[in-house]
Design a protein around this motif. Structure first.
Motif, PDB file in Angstrom:
ATOM      1  N   LEU A 269       0.821  -1.204   0.000  1.00 47.08           N
ATOM      2  CA  LEU A 269       0.000   0.000   0.000  1.00 47.08           C
ATOM      3  C   LEU A 269       0.856   1.254   0.000  1.00 47.08           C
ATOM      4  CD1 LEU A 269      -3.000  -0.859   2.360  1.00 47.08           C
ATOM      5  CD2 LEU A 269      -3.012  -0.537  -0.104  1.00 47.08           C
ATOM      6  N   ILE A 270       1.978   1.220   0.698  1.00 45.19           N
ATOM      7  CA  ILE A 270       2.868   2.383   0.699  1.00 45.19           C
ATOM      8  C   ILE A 270       3.326   2.678  -0.718  1.00 45.19           C
ATOM      9  CG2 ILE A 270       5.109   3.261   1.439  1.00 45.19           C
ATOM     10  CD1 ILE A 270       4.757   1.764   4.051  1.00 45.19           C
ATOM     11  N   GLU A 271       3.670   1.632  -1.460  1.00 47.24           N
ATOM     12  CA  GLU A 271       4.143   1.823  -2.827  1.00 47.24           C
ATOM     13  C   GLU A 271       3.014   2.246  -3.763  1.00 47.24           C
ATOM     14  OE1 GLU A 271       5.954  -1.870  -3.803  1.00 47.24           O
ATOM     15  OE2 GLU A 271       7.614  -1.639  -2.404  1.00 47.24           O
ATOM     16  N   SER A 272       1.871   1.567  -3.662  1.00 54.50           N
ATOM     17  CA  SER A 272       0.795   1.830  -4.615  1.00 54.50           C
ATOM     18  C   SER A 272       0.034   3.108  -4.301  1.00 54.50           C
ATOM     19  CB  SER A 272      -0.186   0.644  -4.651  1.00 54.50           C
ATOM     20  OG  SER A 272      -0.810   0.471  -3.396  1.00 54.50           O
ATOM     21  N   PHE A 273       0.121   3.592  -3.056  1.00 54.79           N
ATOM     22  CA  PHE A 273      -0.591   4.817  -2.699  1.00 54.79           C
ATOM     23  C   PHE A 273       0.290   6.055  -2.787  1.00 54.79           C
ATOM     24  CE2 PHE A 273      -4.091   2.292  -1.567  1.00 54.79           C
ATOM     25  CZ  PHE A 273      -5.175   3.124  -1.394  1.00 54.79           C
ATOM     26  N   ASN A 274       1.469   5.922  -3.391  1.00 53.71           N
ATOM     27  CA  ASN A 274       2.348   7.078  -3.543  1.00 53.71           C
ATOM     28  C   ASN A 274       1.666   8.221  -4.287  1.00 53.71           C
ATOM     29  OD1 ASN A 274       4.632   6.652  -2.106  1.00 53.71           O
ATOM     30  ND2 ASN A 274       5.841   5.851  -3.794  1.00 53.71           N
ATOM     31  N   ALA A 275       0.870   7.867  -5.305  1.00 53.61           N
ATOM     32  CA  ALA A 275       0.208   8.904  -6.094  1.00 53.61           C
ATOM     33  C   ALA A 275      -0.749   9.725  -5.243  1.00 53.61           C
ATOM     34  CB  ALA A 275      -0.552   8.270  -7.262  1.00 53.61           C
ATOM     35  N   THR A 276      -1.317   9.104  -4.208  1.00 49.00           N
ATOM     36  CA  THR A 276      -2.212   9.827  -3.310  1.00 49.00           C
ATOM     37  C   THR A 276      -1.429  10.589  -2.256  1.00 49.00           C
ATOM     38  OG1 THR A 276      -3.942   8.161  -3.623  1.00 49.00           O
ATOM     39  CG2 THR A 276      -4.127   9.583  -1.705  1.00 49.00           C
ATOM     40  N   LEU A 277      -0.462   9.918  -1.634  1.00 45.79           N
ATOM     41  CA  LEU A 277       0.276  10.522  -0.536  1.00 45.79           C
ATOM     42  C   LEU A 277       1.229  11.619  -0.990  1.00 45.79           C
ATOM     43  CD1 LEU A 277       1.130   7.286   1.488  1.00 45.79           C
ATOM     44  CD2 LEU A 277      -0.674   8.928   1.958  1.00 45.79           C
ATOM     45  N   GLU A 278       1.605  11.623  -2.280  1.00 48.98           N
ATOM     46  CA  GLU A 278       2.576  12.614  -2.736  1.00 48.98           C
ATOM     47  C   GLU A 278       2.014  14.026  -2.685  1.00 48.98           C
ATOM     48  OE1 GLU A 278       1.763  12.247  -7.567  1.00 48.98           O
ATOM     49  OE2 GLU A 278       3.638  11.561  -6.703  1.00 48.98           O
ATOM     50  N   GLU A 279       0.691  14.174  -2.475  1.00 51.46           N
ATOM     51  CA  GLU A 279       0.129  15.507  -2.300  1.00 51.46           C
ATOM     52  C   GLU A 279       0.801  16.211  -1.126  1.00 51.46           C
ATOM     53  OE1 GLU A 279      -2.083  17.409  -4.012  1.00 51.46           O
ATOM     54  OE2 GLU A 279      -1.913  15.880  -5.554  1.00 51.46           O
ATOM     55  N   ALA A 280       1.181  15.423  -0.108  1.00 53.31           N
ATOM     56  CA  ALA A 280       1.871  16.008   1.039  1.00 53.31           C
ATOM     57  C   ALA A 280       3.239  16.547   0.636  1.00 53.31           C
ATOM     58  CB  ALA A 280       2.016  14.960   2.149  1.00 53.31           C
ATOM     59  N   ALA A 281       3.922  15.828  -0.244  1.00 54.24           N
ATOM     60  CA  ALA A 281       5.271  16.232  -0.647  1.00 54.24           C
ATOM     61  C   ALA A 281       5.257  17.497  -1.495  1.00 54.24           C
ATOM     62  CB  ALA A 281       5.948  15.092  -1.407  1.00 54.24           C
ATOM     63  N   PHE A 282       4.158  17.769  -2.212  1.00 48.82           N
ATOM     64  CA  PHE A 282       4.097  18.917  -3.099  1.00 48.82           C
ATOM     65  C   PHE A 282       3.354  20.100  -2.493  1.00 48.82           C
ATOM     66  CE2 PHE A 282       5.037  15.512  -6.096  1.00 48.82           C
ATOM     67  CZ  PHE A 282       5.998  16.109  -6.899  1.00 48.82           C
ATOM     68  N   SER A 283       2.930  20.000  -1.251  1.00 52.20           N
ATOM     69  CA  SER A 283       2.227  21.105  -0.596  1.00 52.20           C
ATOM     70  C   SER A 283       3.228  22.148  -0.115  1.00 52.20           C
ATOM     71  CB  SER A 283       1.402  20.585   0.580  1.00 52.20           C
ATOM     72  OG  SER A 283       2.253  20.008   1.551  1.00 52.20           O
ATOM     73  N   ASP A 284       2.737  23.334   0.180  1.00 52.22           N
ATOM     74  CA  ASP A 284       3.605  24.397   0.690  1.00 52.22           C
ATOM     75  C   ASP A 284       3.946  24.178   2.162  1.00 52.22           C
ATOM     76  OD1 ASP A 284       3.798  26.132  -1.678  1.00 52.22           O
ATOM     77  OD2 ASP A 284       1.639  26.334  -1.418  1.00 52.22           O
ATOM     78  N   PHE A 285       2.996  23.642   2.920  1.00 54.48           N
ATOM     79  CA  PHE A 285       3.269  23.270   4.311  1.00 54.48           C
ATOM     80  C   PHE A 285       2.265  22.218   4.751  1.00 54.48           C
ATOM     81  CE2 PHE A 285       0.306  26.815   4.574  1.00 54.48           C
ATOM     82  CZ  PHE A 285      -0.556  26.495   5.610  1.00 54.48           C
ATOM     83  N   LEU A 286       2.528  21.592   5.883  1.00 55.25           N
ATOM     84  CA  LEU A 286       1.716  20.486   6.382  1.00 55.25           C
ATOM     85  C   LEU A 286       0.985  20.889   7.657  1.00 55.25           C
ATOM     86  CD1 LEU A 286       4.284  17.556   6.021  1.00 55.25           C
ATOM     87  CD2 LEU A 286       2.577  18.297   4.348  1.00 55.25           C
ATOM     88  N   ILE A 287      -0.239  20.388   7.800  1.00 61.72           N
ATOM     89  CA  ILE A 287      -0.982  20.497   9.055  1.00 61.72           C
ATOM     90  C   ILE A 287      -1.080  19.078   9.609  1.00 61.72           C
ATOM     91  CG2 ILE A 287      -3.149  21.153  10.151  1.00 61.72           C
ATOM     92  CD1 ILE A 287      -3.598  23.130   7.864  1.00 61.72           C
ATOM     93  N   HIS A 288      -0.270  18.787  10.619  1.00 64.20           N
ATOM     94  CA  HIS A 288      -0.168  17.444  11.181  1.00 64.20           C
ATOM     95  C   HIS A 288      -1.132  17.329  12.357  1.00 64.20           C
ATOM     96  CE1 HIS A 288       2.679  14.026  12.724  1.00 64.20           C
ATOM     97  NE2 HIS A 288       1.406  13.700  12.746  1.00 64.20           N
TER      98      HIS A 288
END
Length: 439
Positions: A269-288
């Motif tokens: 799931l970590i590998e196949s959900f990269n396309a979904t999770l990568e939104e975090a990598a391309f954001s300006d900042f994170l709200i954790h």
């Protein structure tokens, strides 16, 4: 069309088993077993009992020793359970050995999570990702899934002389895996195009990340009024949702809700959900977002940070938000969290407590990457005024005979577009060089 044979989901009595070796891991193993019960409940499977088992070393046959394995098998028969669910990852051989020993279906945490994801996937992207993960999980477990797989085929029109049915079916699965990967890459390219389109309109973007069921979707709904699914279940939502809000200074912001994290997330799931999770990598900042009422909140924080590190998003600016503070009965617990995270915001999405402070802090994060400028735009360049409006950049406007004067706050990334019309600019109260349009 070839399909993976689905397991019978009409189970009524489940026994949960968690095994650990190091005595220091007992508390964590117990917490994980409790979380497994939540996962199983999400699938609607009743749990008869939980067993926490200590063992000295991992065994190839049953993971546990044969004596303990037989003891568990006897309990299964006495309790009339029809499924054993391990919190530990089982190899395909161990899973088959357990099913032969106990005479019931045996699953592990990975399979439970995959089943939940399969039941919750709604969009085409999520369904592709789940199908890919399930096939990669099922491929090594195929050898005993059908009674006919040992038969060999041959003769005219056969794929290969003496090729077994098992080999044919594995080849078909690999073909489907390749097809799903191509489809996922197509989705990834489409998402990249959408992201580029958003960047052409430089509105800041923040990704809401965190452990599953901490209130990320509830926070998005509270801040934006968006009609998003909110349930008190693990993995209630799998698909990313992006909504725009206007901050108190009229600055627009895109908020993206991402899929929740969980401990021992299957690597498929970590590998196949990269396309979904990568939104975090391309954001300006994170709200954790974290659940302040959870005793294992620090473990959940570390789990999320580990996944963010894998995505290359751990270096992003991050605003830590503790939700559900209304459920914390011990003031010392909140004080301890404040000591560990002095810059965090304490909120309750349910009651609204702390939301004003949260919006102010979000505004501060956005303000770090914005600049207040004065523009001197020729009257003939109405297209630039239209662009200001289209990009959500607000400001005071003063009209002269041949010029339009605009004082506006915009992302620093927009400066290049308006540089020829800069008159006076200030960044965090400091004057910067004026452009060619200087008064």
């Amino acid at each position: 069309m070839f399909e993976i044979k689905a397991r019978d989901k009409t189970v009524e009595r489940a026994l949960l088993v968690g095994a650990y070796i190091d005595p220091a891991q007992k508390a964590e193993a117990r917490s994980l077993l409790e979380e497994l019960e939540e996962l199983v409940n999400t699938l609607g499977i009743p749990v008869v009992d939980r067993m926490l088992v200590a063992h000295r070393e991992s065994h190839a046959r049953y993971l546990l020793g044969t004596g303990k394995a037989q003891e568990i098998a006897d309990i299964v028969k006495q309790s009339e359970c029809d499924v054993i669910i391990f919190d530990n990852e089982l190899s395909p051989a161990q899973q088959r050995n357990w099913e032969e020993l106990a005479g019931v279906t045996v699953a592990d945490r990975q399979e439970i999570i995959l089943d939940i994801f399969g039941a919750r996937a709604r969009t085409r992207e999520a369904r592709i990702q789940v199908d890919l993960a399930r096939m990669e999980y099922s491929l090594p477990r195929l050898s005993h899934a059908w009674s006919h797989l040992g038969q060999q085929g041959g003769g005219i029109g056969a794929k290969g002389e003496g090729e077994s049915q098992l080999e044919q079916d594995k080849r078909k699965i690999r073909g489907q895996i390749d097809r799903l990967k191509r489809e996922l890459e197509t989705v990834r390219r489409a998402r990249t195009t959408q992201r580029k389109d958003r960047k052409r309109t430089p509105v800041p973007n923040a990704a809401i990340v965190g452990y599953t069921n901490v209130g990320k979707s509830s926070l998005l709904r509270r801040l934006t009024g968006a009609d998003v699914l909110v349930e008190n279940k693990l993995f209630a939502t799998l698909d990313t949702t992006t909504r725009k809000i206007a901050l108190p200074n009229k600055q627009p912001l895109l908020l993206t809700d991402t899929v929740g994290f969980v401990r021992k997330l299957p690597h498929q799931l970590i590998e196949s959900f990269n396309a979904t999770l990568e939104e975090a990598a391309f954001s300006d900042f994170l709200i954790h977002v974290l659940d302040a009422s959870q005793p294992d909140v620090m473990e959940f924080f570390n789990t999320t940070m580990h996944v963010l590190t894998d995505l290359g998003a751990d270096t992003k600016q991050m605003l830590v938000v503790f939700n559900k503070v209304d459920k914390v009965e011990d003031p010392a617990a909140l004080a301890n969290l404040r000591n560990h995270f002095p810059d965090a915001v304490m909120v309750s999405v349910q009651t609204g407590a702390g939301m004003i402070e949260l919006v102010d802090r979000i505004s501060d994060f956005v303000r770090k990457d914005t600049v207040t400028v004065e523009l001197r735009i020729p009257a003939a360049r109405a297209d630039m005024l239209a662009r200001l409006h289209r990009e959500g950049i607000q400001g005071a406007i003063h009209y002269e005979e041949d010029w339009t004067w605009v004082t506006a706050t915009m992302p620093t990334s927009s400066l290049d577009h308006f540089a020829p019309f800069l008159a006076i600019a200030a960044v965090v109260g400091e004057e910067v060089a004026a452009g060619p349009g200087e008064r």
